[in-house]
Design a protein around this motif. Structure first.
Motif, PDB file in Angstrom:
ATOM      1  N   LEU A 161       0.830  -1.209   0.000  1.00  0.00           N
ATOM      2  CA  LEU A 161       0.000   0.000   0.000  1.00  0.00           C
ATOM      3  C   LEU A 161       0.862   1.256   0.000  1.00  0.00           C
ATOM      4  O   LEU A 161       0.616   2.193  -0.761  1.00  0.00           O
ATOM      5  N   ASN A 162       1.850   1.288   0.871  1.00  0.00           N
ATOM      6  CA  ASN A 162       2.722   2.450   1.018  1.00  0.00           C
ATOM      7  C   ASN A 162       3.411   2.791  -0.305  1.00  0.00           C
ATOM      8  O   ASN A 162       3.422   3.950  -0.728  1.00  0.00           O
ATOM      9  N   ASP A 163       3.968   1.789  -0.953  1.00  0.00           N
ATOM     10  CA  ASP A 163       4.713   2.043  -2.185  1.00  0.00           C
ATOM     11  C   ASP A 163       3.802   2.211  -3.393  1.00  0.00           C
ATOM     12  O   ASP A 163       4.152   2.929  -4.328  1.00  0.00           O
ATOM     13  N   LEU A 164       2.649   1.584  -3.360  1.00  0.00           N
ATOM     14  CA  LEU A 164       1.683   1.793  -4.434  1.00  0.00           C
ATOM     15  C   LEU A 164       1.210   3.247  -4.423  1.00  0.00           C
ATOM     16  O   LEU A 164       0.982   3.839  -5.480  1.00  0.00           O
ATOM     17  N   GLY A 165       1.113   3.829  -3.240  1.00  0.00           N
ATOM     18  CA  GLY A 165       0.758   5.247  -3.148  1.00  0.00           C
ATOM     19  C   GLY A 165       1.755   6.123  -3.881  1.00  0.00           C
ATOM     20  O   GLY A 165       1.380   7.065  -4.587  1.00  0.00           O
TER      21      GLY A 165
END
Length: 190
Positions: free
Chosen positions: A83-87
């Motif tokens: 989630l963090n890196d997809l953001g």
């Protein structure tokens, strides 16, 4: 794990080795029908596309595939990292609403888990996204919280990262002298 160190900003990052290892790992993970290894490899491909500036839209596709697998197989340890890196990848692809949504979801997980290092990183990334959207007050609030956390846990990289964003918001809010002092401190720490 080798794919990660060859894909993100490290001393051994390599635009040839990282992608080659990732493609090989993905073939093996899919052949073994191993969802965790598949999701981790897709996440690494997302990281490569983001940090190496390859193709942000393709990185988003890898990230979305990884996210789908992580949700389907309840890979709770991997989920917030994806989630963090997809953001970040969504933001680079100008999908700002999606970027903010996954950043907020990751934030809630980092808070619940008490992972302060990742929470500070997440808050600064969300602050940077809000800064880019002109939402300076909320950006400043998130970056200030990230800085406070980073100072508390003695994370110099987190301090420099949050100071970089915070300095920009200070300048945009008319706090020119304080913003300049903040960026000077950021450079010293960095």
């Amino acid at each position: 794990p080798q794919v990660t160190i060859y894909s993100v900003p490290t001393d051994v990052r390599d635009r040839d080795t990282g992608p080659a290892l990732a493609e090989s790992a993905l073939r093996i993970a899919e052949a073994l029908e191993n969802p965790e290894a598949t999701a981790k490899t897709l996440w690494n491909l997302l990281l490569q596309h983001f940090y190496m500036g390859l193709n942000y839209d393709e990185g988003v596709e890898y990230g979305e595939r990884a996210l789908k697998i992580a949700r389907e197989h309840e890979l709770d340890d991997l989920l917030p990292f994806i989630l963090n890196d997809l953001g970040r990848a969504y933001s680079s692809s100008f999908k700002f609403d999606q970027a903010y949504a996954v950043q907020k979801e990751a934030e809630s997980i980092w808070r619940e888990e008490g992972n302060l290092h990742m929470l500070a990183d997440n808050l600064t990334t969300a602050a940077d996204l809000l800064f880019g959207r002109g939402e300076f007050d909320e950006s400043k609030e998130l970056a200030a919280e990230a800085l406070e956390i980073s100072r508390r846990i003695d994370n110099l990289w987190g301090q420099a990262y949050s100071m970089m964003v915070l300095a920009g918001t200070m300048v945009e809010c008319g706090e020119i002298s304080d913003g300049i002092a903040m960026i000077e401190e950021c450079m010293r720490i960095g």
